[in-house]
Structure formats: structure tokens, C-alpha cells
Design a protein around this motif. Structure first.
Motif, PDB file in Angstrom:
ATOM      1  N   LEU A   9      25.409  34.605 108.424  1.00 39.31           N
ATOM      2  CA  LEU A   9      25.792  34.311 109.806  1.00 39.31           C
ATOM      3  C   LEU A   9      24.508  34.134 110.601  1.00 39.31           C
ATOM      4  CD1 LEU A   9      27.716  34.185 112.280  1.00 39.31           C
ATOM      5  CD2 LEU A   9      27.492  36.665 112.449  1.00 39.31           C
ATOM      6  N   THR A  10      24.370  32.994 111.250  1.00 35.88           N
ATOM      7  CA  THR A  10      23.153  32.707 112.023  1.00 35.88           C
ATOM      8  C   THR A  10      23.540  32.444 113.473  1.00 35.88           C
ATOM      9  OG1 THR A  10      22.120  31.695 110.098  1.00 35.88           O
ATOM     10  CG2 THR A  10      21.112  31.260 112.243  1.00 35.88           C
ATOM     11  N   VAL A  11      22.854  33.167 114.403  1.00 33.70           N
ATOM     12  CA  VAL A  11      23.059  32.946 115.834  1.00 33.70           C
ATOM     13  C   VAL A  11      21.697  32.784 116.483  1.00 33.70           C
ATOM     14  CG1 VAL A  11      25.250  34.197 116.006  1.00 33.70           C
ATOM     15  CG2 VAL A  11      23.104  35.438 116.262  1.00 33.70           C
ATOM     16  N   ALA A  12      21.655  32.026 117.556  1.00 32.48           N
ATOM     17  CA  ALA A  12      20.391  31.792 118.261  1.00 32.48           C
ATOM     18  C   ALA A  12      20.692  31.497 119.722  1.00 32.48           C
ATOM     19  CB  ALA A  12      19.606  30.645 117.633  1.00 32.48           C
ATOM     20  N   ASP A  13      19.743  31.871 120.581  1.00 34.63           N
ATOM     21  CA  ASP A  13      19.862  31.622 122.022  1.00 34.63           C
ATOM     22  C   ASP A  13      18.524  31.157 122.568  1.00 34.63           C
ATOM     23  OD1 ASP A  13      22.451  32.009 122.800  1.00 34.63           O
ATOM     24  OD2 ASP A  13      22.235  34.127 123.258  1.00 34.63           O
ATOM     25  N   PRO A  14      18.565  30.323 123.616  1.00 36.31           N
ATOM     26  CA  PRO A  14      17.311  29.998 124.302  1.00 36.31           C
ATOM     27  C   PRO A  14      16.820  31.181 125.114  1.00 36.31           C
ATOM     28  CG  PRO A  14      19.173  28.958 125.398  1.00 36.31           C
ATOM     29  CD  PRO A  14      19.720  29.613 124.173  1.00 36.31           C
ATOM     30  N   LEU A  15      15.496  31.244 125.322  1.00 32.05           N
ATOM     31  CA  LEU A  15      14.873  32.286 126.137  1.00 32.05           C
ATOM     32  C   LEU A  15      14.324  31.654 127.404  1.00 32.05           C
ATOM     33  CD1 LEU A  15      12.926  34.236 123.376  1.00 32.05           C
ATOM     34  CD2 LEU A  15      15.200  34.708 124.283  1.00 32.05           C
ATOM     35  N   GLY A  53      13.161  32.780 134.566  1.00 28.34           N
ATOM     36  CA  GLY A  53      13.561  31.946 135.684  1.00 28.34           C
ATOM     37  C   GLY A  53      14.263  30.716 135.142  1.00 28.34           C
ATOM     38  N   ASP A  54      13.821  29.528 135.564  1.00 27.63           N
ATOM     39  CA  ASP A  54      14.373  28.268 135.060  1.00 27.63           C
ATOM     40  C   ASP A  54      13.525  27.688 133.944  1.00 27.63           C
ATOM     41  OD1 ASP A  54      15.281  27.368 138.421  1.00 27.63           O
ATOM     42  OD2 ASP A  54      16.446  28.388 136.878  1.00 27.63           O
ATOM     43  N   GLU A  55      12.465  28.394 133.570  1.00 22.08           N
ATOM     44  CA  GLU A  55      11.548  27.865 132.572  1.00 22.08           C
ATOM     45  C   GLU A  55      11.971  28.303 131.176  1.00 22.08           C
ATOM     46  OE1 GLU A  55       6.846  28.119 131.289  1.00 22.08           O
ATOM     47  OE2 GLU A  55       7.541  29.022 133.151  1.00 22.08           O
ATOM     48  N   LEU A  56      12.070  27.316 130.266  1.00 22.11           N
ATOM     49  CA  LEU A  56      12.442  27.601 128.883  1.00 22.11           C
ATOM     50  C   LEU A  56      11.190  28.041 128.129  1.00 22.11           C
ATOM     51  CD1 LEU A  56      14.540  27.484 126.574  1.00 22.11           C
ATOM     52  CD2 LEU A  56      13.791  25.122 126.181  1.00 22.11           C
ATOM     53  N   LEU A  57      11.206  29.324 127.670  1.00 20.44           N
ATOM     54  CA  LEU A  57      10.077  29.841 126.913  1.00 20.44           C
ATOM     55  C   LEU A  57      10.177  29.518 125.427  1.00 20.44           C
ATOM     56  CD1 LEU A  57       9.583  33.394 128.436  1.00 20.44           C
ATOM     57  CD2 LEU A  57       8.337  31.307 128.951  1.00 20.44           C
ATOM     58  N   GLY A  58      11.385  29.383 124.904  1.00 22.52           N
ATOM     59  CA  GLY A  58      11.574  29.164 123.487  1.00 22.52           C
ATOM     60  C   GLY A  58      12.959  29.641 123.083  1.00 22.52           C
ATOM     61  N   GLY A  59      13.050  30.266 121.930  1.00 28.63           N
ATOM     62  CA  GLY A  59      14.347  30.720 121.461  1.00 28.63           C
ATOM     63  C   GLY A  59      14.215  31.873 120.503  1.00 28.63           C
ATOM     64  N   LEU A  60      15.383  32.474 120.192  1.00 25.90           N
ATOM     65  CA  LEU A  60      15.454  33.606 119.283  1.00 25.90           C
ATOM     66  C   LEU A  60      16.568  33.344 118.294  1.00 25.90           C
ATOM     67  CD1 LEU A  60      14.856  36.553 118.391  1.00 25.90           C
ATOM     68  CD2 LEU A  60      16.489  37.287 120.135  1.00 25.90           C
ATOM     69  N   SER A  61      16.262  33.499 117.009  1.00 27.91           N
ATOM     70  CA  SER A  61      17.246  33.252 115.945  1.00 27.91           C
ATOM     71  C   SER A  61      17.411  34.515 115.116  1.00 27.91           C
ATOM     72  CB  SER A  61      16.775  32.091 115.063  1.00 27.91           C
ATOM     73  OG  SER A  61      17.614  31.973 113.932  1.00 27.91           O
ATOM     74  N   LEU A  62      18.687  34.891 114.854  1.00 29.47           N
ATOM     75  CA  LEU A  62      19.011  36.038 114.014  1.00 29.47           C
ATOM     76  C   LEU A  62      19.878  35.556 112.856  1.00 29.47           C
ATOM     77  CD1 LEU A  62      19.968  38.719 116.688  1.00 29.47           C
ATOM     78  CD2 LEU A  62      17.852  38.568 115.442  1.00 29.47           C
ATOM     79  N   SER A  63      19.555  36.016 111.652  1.00 28.92           N
ATOM     80  CA  SER A  63      20.362  35.694 110.481  1.00 28.92           C
ATOM     81  C   SER A  63      20.856  36.987 109.847  1.00 28.92           C
ATOM     82  CB  SER A  63      19.543  34.890 109.471  1.00 28.92           C
ATOM     83  OG  SER A  63      19.191  33.640 109.988  1.00 28.92           O
ATOM     84  N   TYR A  64      22.165  37.046 109.620  1.00 30.28           N
ATOM     85  CA  TYR A  64      22.794  38.231 109.042  1.00 30.28           C
ATOM     86  C   TYR A  64      23.337  37.893 107.658  1.00 30.28           C
ATOM     87  CZ  TYR A  64      22.703  40.715 113.512  1.00 30.28           C
ATOM     88  OH  TYR A  64      22.322  41.355 114.645  1.00 30.28           O
ATOM     89  N   SER A  65      23.231  38.835 106.762  1.00 27.23           N
ATOM     90  CA  SER A  65      23.776  38.669 105.421  1.00 27.23           C
ATOM     91  C   SER A  65      25.247  39.085 105.412  1.00 27.23           C
ATOM     92  CB  SER A  65      22.992  39.527 104.434  1.00 27.23           C
ATOM     93  OG  SER A  65      23.623  39.496 103.170  1.00 27.23           O
ATOM     94  N   LEU A  66      26.081  38.252 104.767  1.00 24.47           N
ATOM     95  CA  LEU A  66      27.507  38.566 104.606  1.00 24.47           C
ATOM     96  C   LEU A  66      27.774  39.212 103.261  1.00 24.47           C
ATOM     97  CD1 LEU A  66      29.147  35.337 106.063  1.00 24.47           C
ATOM     98  CD2 LEU A  66      28.593  37.463 107.233  1.00 24.47           C
ATOM     99  N   LYS A  67      26.699  39.585 102.560  1.00 25.07           N
ATOM    100  CA  LYS A  67      26.882  40.126 101.228  1.00 25.07           C
ATOM    101  C   LYS A  67      27.721  41.394 101.249  1.00 25.07           C
ATOM    102  CE  LYS A  67      24.284  41.800  97.214  1.00 25.07           C
ATOM    103  NZ  LYS A  67      22.940  42.046  96.656  1.00 25.07           N
TER     104      LYS A  67
END
Length: 718
Positions: free
Chosen positions: A144-150, A153-167
Motif C-alpha cells: 500500500l503506497t500513499v503520498a502527499d504534497p508538502l 504556506g502556498d509554497e510547495l516544498l516537495g512530497g512525502l511517500s509511505l509504503s506499507y507491506s501487506l504481507k
């Protein structure tokens, strides 16, 4: 009695039935009904487990997205690692990646960052988060992979991605399916045995017993299905009431245990979403919610106090991160103690225990909300007390040494410093940096001048990025260097100027500070070197062969590997003699990385480019630099020349510096010569070269030649 025994008893009783046909029909109905119920049970349990994982992933993503903003903005790699490490410690998390707005990796949670700056090879995530600036969610077979922008204020710094194992979840689903399948198979097998023995049972007995058997099977399964639906909706408060000693009872017990475990994990995730895992204080998200609630409920002034520890990095470096964690906990306790109603400061302000909220929002940053402020002097008392208690020594568990730190505090009071939680926090942060600039160990109240300064700095940073796209707004001015002996111009110092189309001429000191802080001094410095070389080529036939252009190198330029490469390339490109260029470096630029600076200076001198030590005498180790670094000349700082006529000490110092240069057989430039008296004194003292407004201000290249061609200082001074 186990399930198999009960089915045997039922089969014996059913054997009294005489009509095989009706019994077979009943068994068929039972099998179909059981399969249907068991299928739904497996599906609901599977959906529940995956749904809970998605909720945990979103909780963790939301928490980290808020917590990472400040460390990323401040380029605090240790702060980023401290936030990512707890997430990676979870067995479910297989990957955490913080990436920039350009798609490069900022941090992947590893203590030794080898992937920093490399491309984040997930185009689907980058497109969704950076281009579309939307939440990314992808459920695959095993991950399972989720990600959000960071944003800040109104300035986009980048993003963050998390990956979870379904094992683990897939295994739990498979185990649950196996249990249900075994129950179903056993039921069918035993029911078939009962059907063979039920031939002798009369139709009425067969119908009654079969109906009772179906009901006995369906009730616990339906109860489990109902509980699974509650779990899927996040309601863990309704355990099943199945009391059986067979396999169905075991399944019911395991589902109850699973519900309890999920409840504990959910509560833990919710706690982490709103609290700091180390100190258990509220985090930034919880603090903002609290302040926002207070703002809505009160008409009184509210203060936000931003506390940033001084010299905390030294504790981590000298004693390790564990000691740093202990120190943060002790800091939190000291601040909380000084806000209790029993404390003399809190008592003097009539505070209640629950009226103030302390939060940890970064590696060594704390926020404090003070509601119902009646007098700004109250805040001075609180801030002063916090500074005092954090200045006292700390004894850490793993060290017998007494550790000393301090803190810098910024204070923002509504409504002048903001009317929202985010605005108050931002302005308290600005005031905190003002306190650090004032020498640390103190506090400052936010005022509009601070806000204007930060806004101007941000504006200039953005405009500088734009201006560097074509460098059309930049130009070089040249200030003449004159020989005291010949009274002729022998060189010029190239000075950068920024003429902004709407802001006008940006002060050079302000430009250099921003360029240094953002790293833009590197491309800007390359442009200066290229332009100065091109100008010297243009003047080649119009000035003497010994005429040179002096170029200033910043600390960041000197700290790079092979800083002399640009000079070598431009000398070759424009066909210049080596002595036509001089390099000027300040004492402060020598403080960064002495070995690399020394290597670069040696490389420049090997190219044949003379190196001058600028602003000599203003640092703490001027003489030691003359011993460590080989230079071809030094420039006496203008602060010594300014009071040369009135101050005998300055005059003696200037003469001593000239004598020192003579003994070292290097040349001397007097900076900031602004009148004839200063010029005469320095000339009589034996100074080699003069520079200052008495002779000429920095002038554009097109005016410089006219100045150069005028004979004698008396005719050319400007």
C-alpha cells in the motif's frame, strides 16, 4: 462437547428420519447457506484489515506531513531523520521517502544518507503529488503506497511517500480463510455422515433437527459477520458474544483479540498524530487546533511563545542522540514546571494549570500558548524565567558531565502579531530568529519591522532566482586602484550591482547575504568571473599590461572543490594573462574549511593569479592567516583608515600593518581613503596602493576608461 461430537449426536437423532430425499434437500440448503455466510465473513474480515491499514497509513502520513515542514524548510536533516525513524521502526512500513519539489530525494529515513539528491524513481507519485498536487493512494497486491504534497504556506516544498507491506495482513486474511474453510469442510463432512444415518428418521424429526442444526450454525457466524462490519467502521467496542468450545468459538475468540489489538494500534496512531512521541507533549497539529479553539472562544489577547534551544546540536554531537533525547525531555519538564499554578511566575499571573499549552514542534523547538494576556510585561516575566531555567546545567543519565545549553525565544501577541494560530506561530518564529541574531540567550517580541524584513528577504530570494535566468539585471562596477608612487590607476576592483526593474538598486550587502544563504552565490560568482574576464579582454589594448581586475570570492566559492577551475577556463577562453586577474578573499571566508580553502588558494596561485587578503585586521586571527595561507598582498580595512587623522591608535596600527607587509614582501592596499589627509598619511607611511571615494566611487565599465586615461590623481579624483 466439540463440534464433531455434536454433529455425530445430531446425525444419530436424524437417522430416525425415513425420507432420504427430503434430508438430502435439507443438507443442500444448509451447505449453500453456510457457504454464503462464511464467504461474506471472510470478505468483511479482509476489508476490515485493509481498511485499518489505510487509516493508519493516512494518520502517519498526515502527522509526518505536518511535522516535516519546518525541518525541510530549515534543511534540518537530523530533524527529518528523527521524525522518519519511528515510522520506519514499524514492521508494516517498508519505505519512507521525503522528496523535493524537483523530484529528488531529500531523505529516506536512513541514518547514513547515500540517496540524497538522487532522483525519486516513482513517476506516478511525482506526477500526482508535484504536478497535480493531490493525494496519492495505490493499493497493490502486496503493498500500500500513499503520498502527499508538502506545503509551507502556498509554497510547495516537495512530497512525502509511505509504503506499507501487506504481507502480514495477507497472511492474517489467509489464516482466517483457512479457519473458516476448515470449519465449512468439517461441517459438510459431518453433515454428510448424518445424512446417511438419517434415513430411518421420520420426515418431521428430520426437518426439525435439520432446521435446528442450520440455526445453530448460522447464529454464531452471523454474529461474527456483524462484528466484522463494526470493526470495518472502526467500532471496536462491540465484542461478539459467541460462547462455544469448538472451532467457531476459537474463531470468535481470535476475532475479539484482533479487534482489541486494532483498537490499541488505532489509539496509538491517533496519539502519535497529535503528540510528540519523545516528550509526549502535543505536536504542531494539536497545538494549532488548541490555539485556533482559544481564538474562537475568547476576546482577550493570546500570546504564542517560540522557544528554540541554543547549542543543542553540540550535545548530540558530543554525547549522542540518546543524550539529546534525554535533554529534550528535561527541557520540557522544566518549562512545564514553570507554568504550573504553584510556580511563582504562574501564580503572579493568575494562571490555571490547564490555561497554557506547551508543545514540541521540531527537533529542539517548543511552542507555548498563553491565553488571556492582560499585560505584555507578563510575557517578559515568563520568557525571562524560561531563559533562566534553561541556562542552568543539566545532568544526563549517561554522562557525569553537567551539560549547559540556552534558548532563544520569540513572542507573538495577538492581534498585532496575527489573528490565527498559523500566523502567530510564524511571527513568533521570526521573533525567535531576531533573538538569535541578538546574541542568543534572550527573547524578542515580534514587530512589523521584523515581518517586513522577512517579507523583503523572501521577495529578494524569489527575484534573485528569476534574475539569474538571464543575468540581465546584474552589472559590474569598477572602483579604481591607484599607485601612491606613480599616481596612476593600476587596477580596478569588480563590484557586483543589481538593478531591479521595480525595486531599484538593491544594496550589495543585502544581495550578497541572500545569495550566500541560498547558495545562489555560486552561479552568481561564476557570472562575475566570466564578465570580469570578458571586460579585461575588451580593455586589453586600452590599458597597460600590468593593469588587473580584482575579483572577490565568497566563502561558499572557496569551500568548493577545484574553485580555480572557472578561472582557468575563462583565462583560456578569453586569452588573458594570468596576472591580469587578482583574487580577494576575506578572513571570514577562511574559517569554513581551512584545508579545502588552502588547497584552492594554492591552486589559484599555481595558475599565476595573485591572492589578496581583504578587510585585513577585522578578524580574530589575522596574523595566523598570514602564517597559514600564502597571499600576495593585504588590504587594510576601511575601519582603520576612517579615523586615521584623529585617532593615533588607528594611525599606529596602519603604519604597523604596512611595516608588517614590507617585512613579508607583500603589497598593501588602503581601503576607504576619502580625503587628502588620509591619502597623504598612508602615502608617507609607505602604503603601495589606494582605493576609496577620494579618488573615485565604483563606476560602470563604460565610464572607467575615461577615468583611467586622465593624468594624475589631482585631475581624476571624484
Amino acid at each position: 462437547m466439540k463440534l464433531k461430537g455434536r454433529l455425530t449426536v445430531y446425525s444419530i437423532l436424524s437417522s430416525l428420519a425415513a425420507l432420504i430425499l427430503l434430508l438430502i434437500v435439507q443438507l443442500y440448503i444448509f451447505k449453500h447457506h453456510a457457504q454464503h455466510l462464511l464467504s461474506h465473513s471472510s470478505k468483511d474480515v479482509s476489508s476490515s484489515l485493509i481498511s485499518q491499514l489505510e487509516q493508519r497509513a493516512h494518520y502517519t502520513l498526515g502527522y509526518l506531513s505536518e511535522a516535516l515542514i519546518n525541518p525541510i524548510y530549515l534543511f534540518d536533516m537530523e530533524g527529518i531523520f528523527d521524525l522518519l525513524e519511528p515510522a520506519l521502526n514499524s514492521e508494516e512500513v517498508i519505505e519512507v521517502v521525503v522528496f523535493s519539489a524537483e523530484g529528488t530525494i531529500i531523505h529516506n529515513g536512513q541514518e547514513v544518507m547515500q540517496a540524497y539528491g538522487s532522483p525519486f524513481e516513482q513517476p506516478e507519485i511525482l506526477n500526482t503529488v508535484l504536478q497535480e498536487q493531490q493525494h496519492y493512494h495505490r493499493l497493490a497486491e502486496n503493498t500500500l503506497t500513499v503520498a502527499d504534497p508538502l506545503y509551507i504556506g502556498d509554497e510547495l516544498l516537495g512530497g512525502l511517500s509511505l509504503s506499507y507491506s501487506l504481507k502480514t495482513i495477507n497472511q492474517d486474511i489467509a489464516d482466517t480463510a483457512n479457519i473458516i474453510a476448515r470449519i465449512n469442510e468439517g461441517s459438510i463432512r459431518d453433515a454428510l455422515l448424518g445424512s446417511l444415518l438419517a434415513v430411518v428418521v421420520v420426515m418431521v424429526v428430520t426437518v426439525v433437527l435439520s432446521a435446528w442444526l442450520a440455526s445453530a450454525w448460522s447464529r454464531p457466524i452471523l454474529a461474527l459477520v456483524k462484528q466484522a462490519k463494526y470493526i470495518g467502521r472502526g467500532d471496536y467496542s462491540r465484542p461478539n458474544c459467541v460462547k462455544r468450545s469448538d472451532e467457531v468459538g476459537e474463531l470468535a475468540t481470535e476475532i475479539n483479540a484482533m479487534s482489541t489489538n486494532l483498537k490499541e494500534r488505532t489509539e496509538q496512531v491517533e496519539f502519535l498524530a497529535y503528540h510528540d512521541a519523545l516528550t509526549e507533549l502535543p505536536n504542531r497539529l494539536r497545538f494549532i487546533e488548541f490555539v485556533s479553539g482559544v481564538i474562537e472562544q475568547t476576546q482577550h489577547n493570546i500570546a504564542v511563545i517560540f522557544v528554540d534551544l541554543d547549542e543543542f546540536k553540540a550535545v548530540n554531537d558530543n554525547y549522542g542522540h540518546r543524550a539529546g533525547d534525554q535533554l529534550l525531555c528535561e527541557v520540557a519538564k522544566r518549562i512545564e514546571h514553570n507554568l504550573r499554578a504553584s510556580d511563582m511566575v504562574a501564580s503572579a499571573l493568575n494562571m490555571r494549570d490547564e490555561s497554557c499549552v506547551l508543545a514540541r514542534v521540531g527537533g529542539d523547538e517548543f511552542l507555548l500558548c498563553i491565553p488571556d494576556v492582560e499585560d505584555v510585561l507578563q510575557l517578559d516575566v515568563i520568557a525571562g524565567r524560561i531563559v533562566d531555567v534553561l541556562t542552568k546545567g543539566f545532568i544526563l543519565e549517561d554522562s557525569s558531565d553537567e551539560v549547559f545549553i540556552g534558548c532563544s525565544i520569540g513572542i507573538a501577541l495577538s492581534p498585532n502579531a496575527g489573528t490565527s494560530a498559523v500566523e502567530l506561530i510564524k511571527n513568533a518564529d521570526i521573533a525567535m530568529y531576531a533573538a538569535k541574531s541578538a546574541g542568543k540567550g534572550t527573547y524578542r517580541h515580534f514587530n512589523q519591522q521584523m515581518g517586513d524584513a522577512v517579507a523583503r528577504k523572501g521577495l529578494l530570494e524569489r527575484e534573485l532566482h528569476k534574475a539569474l535566468s538571464d543575468c540581465q539585471q546584474f552589472s559590474l562596477f569598477y572602483q579604481p586602484l591607484l599607485s601612491f608612487e606613480s599616481q596612476q590607476v593600476i587596477g580596478a576592483e569588480a563590484l557586483l550591482r543589481w538593478q531591479h526593474p521595480s525595486l531599484g538598486m538593491v544594496p550589495t550587502d543585502e544581495l550578497i547575504v541572500i545569495a550566500e544563504a541560498t547558495g545562489l552565490i555560486i552561479p552568481l560568482g561564476e557570472w562575475v568571473i566570466e564578465q570580469a574576464c570578458q571586460q579585461r579582454q575588451h580593455w586589453a589594448s586600452q590599458v597597460d599590461d600590468d593593469f588587473y581586475i580584482a575579483i572577490n570570492l565568497s566563502a561558499k566559492q572557496l569551500s568548493r572543490e577545484h574553485a580555480a577551475t572557472s578561472f582557468a577556463e575563462n583565462l583560456e577562453r578569453f586569452g588573458l594573462q594570468r596576472h591580469w586577474l587578482h583574487v580577494e578573499v576575506t578572513e571570514n571566508s577562511l574559517l569554513t574549511d581551512e584545508q579545502r580553502v588552502m588547497d584552492n588558494l594554492v591552486e589559484l596561485r599555481h595558475l599565476g593569479i595573485p591572492v589578496w587578503l581583504d578587510d585585513f585586521g577585522t578578524g580574530y586571527s589575522s596574523l595566523s592567516y598570514l602564517r597559514k595561507f600564502k597571499v600576495d598582498g593585504l588590504k587594510i580595512d576601511r575601519s582603520f583608515v576612517a579615523d586615521l587623522c584623529e585617532d593615533e591608535v588607528d594611525r599606529a596600527l596602519c603604519i604597523a600593518l604596512i611595516r608588517l607587509a614590507e617585512s613579508l614582501q607583500i603589497s598593501v592596499v588602503a581601503e576607504g581613503v576619502e580625503n587628502i589627509q588620509q591619502s597623504n598619511i598612508m602615502s608617507q607611511a609607505g602604503c603601495d596602493i589606494a582605493q576609496g571615494y577620494f579618488f573615485s566611487r565604483p563606476i560602470p565599465a563604460e565610464q572607467f576608461l575615461a577615468y583611467y586615461r586622465q593624468p594624475g590623481v589631482e585631475n581624476v579624483r571624484g
